[in-house]
Design an enzyme around this catalytic site. Structure first.
Site, PDB file in Angstrom:
ATOM      1  N   GLU A  23     -36.064  60.147  37.594  1.00  0.00           N
ATOM      2  CA  GLU A  23     -35.477  60.704  38.814  1.00  0.00           C
ATOM      3  C   GLU A  23     -34.532  61.861  38.493  1.00  0.00           C
ATOM      4  O   GLU A  23     -34.465  62.829  39.236  1.00  0.00           O
ATOM      5  CB  GLU A  23     -34.771  59.611  39.627  1.00  0.00           C
ATOM      6  CG  GLU A  23     -35.726  58.623  40.274  1.00  0.00           C
ATOM      7  CD  GLU A  23     -36.760  59.274  41.201  1.00  0.00           C
ATOM      8  OE1 GLU A  23     -36.477  60.337  41.783  1.00  0.00           O
ATOM      9  OE2 GLU A  23     -37.870  58.726  41.325  1.00  0.00           O
TER      10      GLU A  23
ATOM     11  N   TYR B 110     -28.734  60.105  46.131  1.00  0.00           N
ATOM     12  CA  TYR B 110     -30.183  60.105  45.959  1.00  0.00           C
ATOM     13  C   TYR B 110     -30.594  59.258  44.744  1.00  0.00           C
ATOM     14  O   TYR B 110     -31.423  58.348  44.847  1.00  0.00           O
ATOM     15  CB  TYR B 110     -30.765  61.529  45.816  1.00  0.00           C
ATOM     16  CG  TYR B 110     -32.223  61.424  45.416  1.00  0.00           C
ATOM     17  CD1 TYR B 110     -33.174  61.023  46.355  1.00  0.00           C
ATOM     18  CD2 TYR B 110     -32.634  61.603  44.099  1.00  0.00           C
ATOM     19  CE1 TYR B 110     -34.505  60.816  45.989  1.00  0.00           C
ATOM     20  CE2 TYR B 110     -33.952  61.408  43.721  1.00  0.00           C
ATOM     21  CZ  TYR B 110     -34.885  61.014  44.674  1.00  0.00           C
ATOM     22  OH  TYR B 110     -36.184  60.802  44.306  1.00  0.00           O
TER      23      TYR B 110
ATOM     24  N   ASP C   2     -33.968  62.970  49.021  1.00  0.00           N
ATOM     25  CA  ASP C   2     -33.858  64.265  48.344  1.00  0.00           C
ATOM     26  C   ASP C   2     -34.418  65.316  49.313  1.00  0.00           C
ATOM     27  O   ASP C   2     -34.681  65.017  50.486  1.00  0.00           O
ATOM     28  CB  ASP C   2     -34.608  64.241  46.996  1.00  0.00           C
ATOM     29  CG  ASP C   2     -36.101  64.058  47.158  1.00  0.00           C
ATOM     30  OD1 ASP C   2     -36.567  63.836  48.304  1.00  0.00           O
ATOM     31  OD2 ASP C   2     -36.836  64.166  46.154  1.00  0.00           O
TER      32      ASP C   2
HETATM   33  N1  ADE Z   1     -39.830  63.342  42.723  1.00  0.00           N
HETATM   34  C1  ADE Z   1     -38.740  62.575  42.726  1.00  0.00           C
HETATM   35  N2  ADE Z   1     -39.047  61.292  42.470  1.00  0.00           N
HETATM   36  C2  ADE Z   1     -40.373  61.236  42.269  1.00  0.00           C
HETATM   37  C3  ADE Z   1     -41.293  60.211  41.966  1.00  0.00           C
HETATM   38  N3  ADE Z   1     -40.861  58.981  41.778  1.00  0.00           N
HETATM   39  N4  ADE Z   1     -42.593  60.536  41.854  1.00  0.00           N
HETATM   40  C4  ADE Z   1     -43.004  61.804  42.034  1.00  0.00           C
HETATM   41  N5  ADE Z   1     -42.193  62.814  42.323  1.00  0.00           N
HETATM   42  C5  ADE Z   1     -40.881  62.555  42.445  1.00  0.00           C
END
Ligand code: ADE
Length: 358
Positions: A42, A125, A143
């Protein structure tokens, strides 16, 4: 009027989660979901695309398999491991979070959003994503992508990048999160934002939750409310290529500055009307060089950072090095100008400089 959402939250979550299970991309952090892998992914994904992160993720978590290993890592090791992912403040902040996780929780990633929020560098987030994706806590993870999807779905025209906008989305989204599938629900919203409900094209015909969406009958592009973009500014930057046999002189960017810890060629941005000669004489003089003679330009490049378009010119400089070097000054092998220890801007000009054999 009763909204379609309040009528059938269960139907919405079933449609969304069902679509996610059948359509999700096969991504490394989804294959073996642990709290630490979730935290790392993340943070990596915050300002870097999935295409860039996916091939780098396993190598990073192999090198740093848990909070303990990252907490103990040196600046050089973490910067090299993060090279090319950009926004380097994130890796220092992830290490700060890992250190605090070791000190306060014995290296076990906390299970709730409230406890996660106590870790440095972990905001609403990231804490929401870890708590829901890794532990199933029914909290929101908003996000930019999820903010856009949710503001269209719910028909709320706010800016999700502000705390106020995020809170108003959160208060309407939380009641929709199923208690038994919070992680899949949140990751499905992320996936929907990446594959279907995109910033410049909402492909409503392919959307699994269009029957619940407020924006689909109106104008999805009307959501979310966008912040006015700050105009970018053009600046000129001069740098000195001071060769010393097979070596070259560099400076290390001090703590507290953007890109702290990376090396670059000595130099700085020019004031309007200022000459390269005056600026480089000043920079090299303050580093302890004497008999400074600024020669021709040997490399040029364009470089863009957040709000600046930078025109970089590198001059060949003859100078007598200081007797004792220390502080930010370093003498490195020329070949290291294209390594992970220097800034991206330096690597761009290195292509030209490494041909210079003098
Ligand atoms: N962007 C943020 N978290 C994500 C996730 N778990 N899978 C794909 N894109 C992401």
């Amino acid at each position: 009027m009763e909204s379609p959402l309040s009528r059938d939250a269960r139907g919405l979550s079933k449609a969304l989660v069902g679509w996610f299970h059948s359509s999700k991309r096969d991504l490394p952090w989804r294959r073996n979901r642990t709290p630490w892998r979730t935290w790392v992914s993340e943070v990596m994904l915050q300002q870097t695309t999935v295409d860039t992160v996916a091939p780098r993720f396993e190598a990073f978590v192999t090198q740093f398999p848990d909070p303990h290993s990252l907490a103990a890592a040196s600046d050089d090791a973490i910067l090299a491991a993060w090279a090319g992912l950009g926004y380097y403040r994130r890796i220092r902040s992830l290490r700060d979070g890992a250190r605090s996780c070791v000190e306060a929780f014995g290296g076990e990633v906390p299970r709730t959003q409230a406890a996660l929020m106590k870790l440095p560098g972990v905001g609403p987030y990231t804490s929401g994503a870890i708590a829901s994706l890794a532990f199933g806590e029914p909290v929101a993870a908003i996000d930019g992508n999820v903010g856009r999807v949710a503001s269209r779905l719910l028909g709320i025209r706010v800016d999700p990048s502000t705390a106020k906008g995020r809170k108003s989305i959160e208060s309407e989204l939380i009641p929709l999160i199923p208690k038994d599938a919070a992680g899949a629900f949140n990751e499905a919203l992320i996936e929907l934002g990446a594959l279907v409900c995109k910033p410049s094209f909402a492909d409503c015909g392919r959307c699994p939750i269009r029957d619940w969406c407020v924006a689909t009958d109106g104008d999805p592009m009307h959501y979310p409310l966008k912040r006015a973009r700050k105009a970018s500014v053009a600046v000129r930057c001069v740098r000195a290529f001071v060769p010393d046999g097979c070596h070259v002189w560099t400076t290390r960017i001090p703590d507290g500055q953007r890109l702290a810890g990376f090396q670059e060629l000595p130099g700085r941005w020019l004031a309007p009307g200022e000459s390269a000669d005056t600026a480089l004489q000043g920079v090299l003089g303050s580093l302890g060089f004497s008999e400074v003679s600024v020669g021709d330009t040997v490399a040029n490049c364009h470089h863009v950072i957040t709000h600046h378009r930078i025109e970089v010119s590198v001059h060949r400089v003859e100078a007598r090095p200081p007797q004792v070097s220390g502080g930010s000054l370093a003498r490195i092998e020329r070949s290291l100008l294209s390594s992970a220890s220097v800034t991206t801007e330096t690597r761009k000009v290195a292509r030209y400089l490494l041909k210079d054999r003098r």
